[in-house]
Design a protein around this motif. Structure first.
Motif, PDB file in Angstrom:
ATOM      1  N   UNK A  52      -1.764  14.820  11.090  1.00 14.71           N
ATOM      2  CA  UNK A  52      -2.123  13.483  10.608  1.00 14.71           C
ATOM      3  C   UNK A  52      -2.896  13.547   9.294  1.00 14.71           C
ATOM      4  N   UNK A  53      -2.657  14.595   8.515  1.00 16.97           N
ATOM      5  CA  UNK A  53      -3.351  14.763   7.233  1.00 16.97           C
ATOM      6  C   UNK A  53      -3.246  13.502   6.386  1.00 16.97           C
ATOM      7  N   UNK A  54      -4.408  13.038   5.907  1.00 12.00           N
ATOM      8  CA  UNK A  54      -4.474  11.858   5.053  1.00 12.00           C
ATOM      9  C   UNK A  54      -4.816  12.280   3.633  1.00 12.00           C
ATOM     10  N   UNK A  55      -4.068  11.783   2.686  1.00 13.37           N
ATOM     11  CA  UNK A  55      -4.310  12.081   1.281  1.00 13.37           C
ATOM     12  C   UNK A  55      -5.677  11.559   0.859  1.00 13.37           C
ATOM     13  N   UNK A  56      -6.579  12.433   0.386  1.00 12.18           N
ATOM     14  CA  UNK A  56      -7.874  11.950  -0.098  1.00 12.18           C
ATOM     15  C   UNK A  56      -7.721  10.943  -1.235  1.00 12.18           C
ATOM     16  N   UNK A  57      -6.734  11.152  -2.100  1.00 14.20           N
ATOM     17  CA  UNK A  57      -6.510  10.219  -3.202  1.00 14.20           C
ATOM     18  C   UNK A  57      -6.114   8.838  -2.686  1.00 14.20           C
ATOM     19  N   UNK A  58      -5.101   8.786  -1.827  1.00 16.33           N
ATOM     20  CA  UNK A  58      -4.627   7.495  -1.319  1.00 16.33           C
ATOM     21  C   UNK A  58      -5.687   6.831  -0.445  1.00 16.33           C
ATOM     22  N   UNK A  59      -6.364   7.626   0.377  1.00 17.60           N
ATOM     23  CA  UNK A  59      -7.414   7.081   1.224  1.00 17.60           C
ATOM     24  C   UNK A  59      -8.518   6.466   0.374  1.00 17.60           C
ATOM     25  N   UNK A  60      -8.953   7.202  -0.657  1.00 16.46           N
ATOM     26  CA  UNK A  60     -10.041   6.712  -1.502  1.00 16.46           C
ATOM     27  C   UNK A  60      -9.704   5.394  -2.165  1.00 16.46           C
ATOM     28  N   UNK A  61      -8.503   5.300  -2.715  1.00 17.69           N
ATOM     29  CA  UNK A  61      -8.085   4.063  -3.388  1.00 17.69           C
ATOM     30  C   UNK A  61      -7.986   2.916  -2.387  1.00 17.69           C
ATOM     31  N   UNK A  62      -7.376   3.180  -1.239  1.00 24.86           N
ATOM     32  CA  UNK A  62      -7.196   2.128  -0.241  1.00 24.86           C
ATOM     33  C   UNK A  62      -8.535   1.649   0.298  1.00 24.86           C
ATOM     34  N   UNK A  89      -2.233  -1.345  11.981  1.00 18.02           N
ATOM     35  CA  UNK A  89      -1.971   0.057  11.660  1.00 18.02           C
ATOM     36  C   UNK A  89      -0.688   0.201  10.842  1.00 18.02           C
ATOM     37  N   UNK A  90       0.321  -0.593  11.146  1.00 15.14           N
ATOM     38  CA  UNK A  90       1.574  -0.520  10.393  1.00 15.14           C
ATOM     39  C   UNK A  90       1.380  -1.011   8.960  1.00 15.14           C
ATOM     40  N   UNK A  91       0.612  -2.094   8.785  1.00 13.63           N
ATOM     41  CA  UNK A  91       0.321  -2.591   7.436  1.00 13.63           C
ATOM     42  C   UNK A  91      -0.477  -1.562   6.644  1.00 13.63           C
ATOM     43  N   UNK A  92      -1.422  -0.923   7.314  1.00 14.45           N
ATOM     44  CA  UNK A  92      -2.207   0.124   6.662  1.00 14.45           C
ATOM     45  C   UNK A  92      -1.304   1.258   6.211  1.00 14.45           C
ATOM     46  N   UNK A  93      -0.376   1.645   7.068  1.00 18.81           N
ATOM     47  CA  UNK A  93       0.579   2.702   6.734  1.00 18.81           C
ATOM     48  C   UNK A  93       1.395   2.323   5.503  1.00 18.81           C
ATOM     49  N   UNK A  94       1.819   1.073   5.410  1.00 19.37           N
ATOM     50  CA  UNK A  94       2.613   0.615   4.266  1.00 19.37           C
ATOM     51  C   UNK A  94       1.796   0.691   2.979  1.00 19.37           C
ATOM     52  N   UNK A  95       0.569   0.193   3.010  1.00 21.95           N
ATOM     53  CA  UNK A  95      -0.323   0.278   1.850  1.00 21.95           C
ATOM     54  C   UNK A  95      -0.501   1.735   1.433  1.00 21.95           C
ATOM     55  N   UNK A  96      -0.798   2.575   2.422  1.00 19.36           N
ATOM     56  CA  UNK A  96      -1.066   3.991   2.176  1.00 19.36           C
ATOM     57  C   UNK A  96       0.134   4.674   1.524  1.00 19.36           C
ATOM     58  N   UNK A  97       1.326   4.449   2.063  1.00 17.15           N
ATOM     59  CA  UNK A  97       2.518   5.097   1.519  1.00 17.15           C
ATOM     60  C   UNK A  97       2.856   4.604   0.117  1.00 17.15           C
ATOM     61  N   UNK A  98       2.610   3.343  -0.158  1.00 15.28           N
ATOM     62  CA  UNK A  98       2.850   2.820  -1.505  1.00 15.28           C
ATOM     63  C   UNK A  98       1.931   3.494  -2.515  1.00 15.28           C
ATOM     64  N   UNK A  99       0.665   3.681  -2.121  1.00 12.33           N
ATOM     65  CA  UNK A  99      -0.280   4.364  -3.019  1.00 12.33           C
ATOM     66  C   UNK A  99       0.106   5.826  -3.170  1.00 12.33           C
ATOM     67  N   UNK A 100       0.402   6.468  -2.054  1.00 14.92           N
ATOM     68  CA  UNK A 100       0.743   7.885  -2.062  1.00 14.92           C
ATOM     69  C   UNK A 100       1.938   8.180  -2.952  1.00 14.92           C
ATOM     70  N   UNK A 101       2.921   7.276  -2.947  1.00 12.17           N
ATOM     71  CA  UNK A 101       4.160   7.490  -3.696  1.00 12.17           C
ATOM     72  C   UNK A 101       4.210   6.705  -5.000  1.00 12.17           C
ATOM     73  N   UNK A 102       3.038   6.254  -5.452  1.00 10.44           N
ATOM     74  CA  UNK A 102       2.909   5.581  -6.754  1.00 10.44           C
ATOM     75  C   UNK A 102       3.825   4.353  -6.872  1.00 10.44           C
ATOM     76  N   UNK A 103       3.927   3.592  -5.775  1.00 14.22           N
ATOM     77  CA  UNK A 103       4.708   2.362  -5.791  1.00 14.22           C
ATOM     78  C   UNK A 103       3.817   1.121  -5.848  1.00 14.22           C
ATOM     79  N   UNK A 104       2.538   1.328  -6.079  1.00 11.06           N
ATOM     80  CA  UNK A 104       1.586   0.224  -6.032  1.00 11.06           C
ATOM     81  C   UNK A 104       1.341  -0.364  -7.421  1.00 11.06           C
ATOM     82  N   UNK A 105       0.712  -1.530  -7.432  1.00 13.71           N
ATOM     83  CA  UNK A 105       0.300  -2.175  -8.687  1.00 13.71           C
ATOM     84  C   UNK A 105      -1.204  -2.417  -8.662  1.00 13.71           C
TER      85      UNK A 105
END
Length: 249
Positions: A52-62, A89-105
């Protein structure tokens, strides 16, 4: 006993890395460390969180978004804007993955200074690696479990990081007591935080977001991660920012 010890070790090491490295360091920059030590903490987070490793970068931004927009429609994980715990939890996952994969604004101000080790972040997010961790946990249980019921603990190992986040993001905005009036629903979930290494003092943290000690406002509030942070500071592994060890920021 071996399974219980393994579960408790995984639980507390995972939540410790989440509160120290992902939360207090990546999101809030309550202390500084060298790039070398930053990579050490990346590796420790990878080992302790495992599948369940969480990206420190994505976590910090979120998490910065959470503080800026707590309990609004722009909050990545607000119970007030979710049907239930699993929807949140599903919404959080969506936010997290968008940040992780640079799909966010997300505005650049939320991304300033977050740690980023691209190689380790890619490694920790690969499904092959996650499945390898899950397989290792399962094999350990096959070897040492003394009852079939113990295998019910395996899903917690698989999702340890998100489970810890969900406990605070849902329950600490629903239940507990309040020390301070804030502009959101954050509460202190536990009078004595034996479970979440200080993270359950959520109301305290939302009032004083830059304060490294999450507890200490009532006689029974003890933040177990804070003495360790003071020790790391004394050993010069980290350097607490001036005024953030006790001051009410």
């Amino acid at each position: 006993m071996i399974i219980l010890a393994f579960f408790l070790a995984h639980w507390y090491l995972s939540v410790l890395m989440q509160t120290l490295f992902l939360h207090r360091y990546a999101a809030h920059q309550m202390f500084t460390m060298s790039k070398g030590w930053e990579k050490v903490f990346y590796v420790l987070t990878f080992i302790s969180q495992g599948s369940s490793f969480l990206s420190p970068r994505a976590y910090g931004i979120m998490h910065r978004l959470h503080h800026a927009h707590a309990d609004t429609e722009n909050d990545p994980h607000s119970p007030d804007y979710s049907k239930n715990l699993f929807d949140m939890m599903w919404k959080t996952r969506t936010y997290y993955n968008d940040i992780l994969n640079n799909r966010d604004s997300i505005p650049a101000k939320f991304k300033k200074g977050v740690p980023n080790w691209p190689w380790m972040e890619r490694l920790g997010d690969q499904w092959l690696v996650r499945v390898a961790w899950m397989t290792a946990y399962t094999l350990f249980y096959i070897q040492f479990a003394t009852s079939p019921w113990l295998f019910l603990l395996l899903p917690f190992h698989f999702l340890m990081g998100p489970v810890h986040g969900a406990i605070i993001n849902w329950y600490a905005h629903r239940y507990g007591y309040i020390n301070f009036e804030v502009d959101d629903t954050a509460r202190n979930l536990l009078p004595f935080d034996f479970l979440m290494m200080g993270e359950s003092y959520h109301n305290n943290h939302h009032k004083y977001g830059g304060r490294a000690n999450f507890g200490g406002f009532r006689w029974h509030e003890f933040d177990p991660a804070y003495p360790l942070l003071k020790l790391l500071n004394a050993l010069k592994i980290v350097k607490l920012r001036v005024g953030r060890d006790e001051a009410y920021m």
